[in-house]
Design a protein around this motif. Structure first.
Motif, PDB file in Angstrom:
ATOM      1  N   LEU A 270      -5.291   1.779  -3.779  1.00 13.85           N
ATOM      2  CA  LEU A 270      -4.199   1.351  -4.658  1.00 13.85           C
ATOM      3  C   LEU A 270      -4.466   1.791  -6.102  1.00 13.85           C
ATOM      4  CD1 LEU A 270      -3.405  -2.317  -3.531  1.00 13.85           C
ATOM      5  CD2 LEU A 270      -1.818  -0.389  -3.476  1.00 13.85           C
ATOM      6  N   LYS A 271      -3.444   2.312  -6.743  1.00 16.07           N
ATOM      7  CA  LYS A 271      -3.576   2.707  -8.152  1.00 16.07           C
ATOM      8  C   LYS A 271      -3.989   1.506  -9.009  1.00 16.07           C
ATOM      9  CE  LYS A 271       0.154   6.139  -7.851  1.00 16.07           C
ATOM     10  NZ  LYS A 271       1.537   6.457  -8.325  1.00 16.07           N
TER      11      LYS A 271
ATOM     12  N   ASN B 286       2.475   1.592  -3.363  1.00 18.74           N
ATOM     13  CA  ASN B 286       1.362   1.922  -4.259  1.00 18.74           C
ATOM     14  C   ASN B 286       1.654   1.678  -5.753  1.00 18.74           C
ATOM     15  OD1 ASN B 286      -1.202   2.725  -4.880  1.00 18.74           O
ATOM     16  ND2 ASN B 286      -0.834   4.912  -4.593  1.00 18.74           N
TER      17      ASN B 286
ATOM     18  N   LEU C  59       0.822  -1.206   0.000  1.00 22.28           N
ATOM     19  CA  LEU C  59       0.000   0.000   0.000  1.00 22.28           C
ATOM     20  C   LEU C  59       0.859   1.261   0.000  1.00 22.28           C
ATOM     21  CD1 LEU C  59      -2.783  -1.042   2.543  1.00 22.28           C
ATOM     22  CD2 LEU C  59      -3.129  -0.515   0.125  1.00 22.28           C
TER      23      LEU C  59
END
Length: 279
Positions: free
Chosen positions: A235-236, A209, A206
């Motif tokens: 998260l992307k 990311n 996290l």
């Protein structure tokens, strides 16, 4: 003249102790070894393989597992050469076989693509297929160079490469897998870890990311692992729908040809995924 003859005799003795005649009967102690022998066009020489190895004929004798090969079975097959791998085989069985007078060649460990190529060429020399090995390596390098050239001007997404779920494991730049990631045009978020296959936490993922998450189907990982990441909405990779399952042996087989194929496939997923990073 006498000195020359003595030197020649010594040289012949030295070479006879440190080289292998082209073997007619090979026992493989690892799937990666078996695959390499097959790629080199020597499938017919395989007299024994492990239960996890591909079996090109469907009838090759099985000699146990990678970690627990059956020594008696191997001896009964009367091999000219047993081939092991530092990556998968334990030293104990190798030493037992050598003490029994059986020739054993151990393929070197590898931490990157160059190591894989060098190891493959050395194997080619050992089994009398050096020219074939050189050709495969040259072709594989050309394929990888073509992929790298395509990504030169593209932005590189950050990715998380998952190889274990409970606990969570990934790869660093000490593993050959890192070259898969870099050659395909991405960056490994855990490249800086001190060991090849570090255990990490989901909290660490996290924090770093990633733009994309790649889950390799192996060990305790199954399709449900994708959904375990969906709850992390910040998260992307989750936001853009970039969580991918890799269920292909090319990502697990350390041979030059598999490496080239894996790099091409990974590059395609990274840069052709609609909405994905790096487009």
């Amino acid at each position: 003249m006498l000195k020359i003859k003595l030197f020649a005799a010594f040289l012949i003795f030295f070479l006879s102790q440190n080289t292998f005649a082209s073997p007619a009967r090979i026992v493989s102690l690892a799937p990666s070894v078996t695959k390499s022998v097959m790629l080199l066009g020597s499938s017919s020489k395989l007299a024994g393989i492990t239960t996890f190895c591909p079996d090109p004929s469907g009838s090759i004798d099985k000699i146990g597992t990678v970690l627990e090969p059956n020594i008696e079975k191997i001896v009964s097959l009367k091999p000219d050469l047993v081939i092991a791998s530092k990556e998968g085989n334990l030293p104990g069985p190798v030493e037992k076989l050598r003490k029994l007078g059986i020739k054993v060649y151990v393929m070197d460990a590898y931490r990157n693509f160059d190591d894989i190529c060098l190891s493959f060429i050395e194997l080619g020399k050992v089994i009398g297929r050096e020219a074939e090995a050189e050709k495969i390596v040259t072709n594989s390098k050309a394929r990888i160079d073509a992929v790298k050239k395509k990504t030169l001007t593209l932005s590189r997404p950050a990715i998380f490469w998952e190889i274990g779920a409970q606990p969570l494991y990934t790869v660093s730049d000490k593993s050959f897998v890192n070259d898969f990631i870099e050659f395909a045009g991405a960056n490994n978020i855990f490249a800086d870890m001190p060991i090849a296959y570090p255990q990490v936490s989901r909290e660490e993922v996290l924090v770093r990311n990633p733009d994309m998450i790649f889950i390799v189907m192996m060990g305790d990982i199954n399709e449900n692992e994708r959904s375990s990441w969906q709850k992390y909405g910040t998260l992307k990779a989750v936001k853009t729908g970039n969580i991918h399952i890799l269920n292909d042996l090319v990502f697990l087989e350390p041979t030059p040809e598999a490496f080239a194929e894996g790099t091409e496939k990974l590059n395609k997923v990274i840069f052709e995924k609609k909405g994905g990073a790096g487009q």
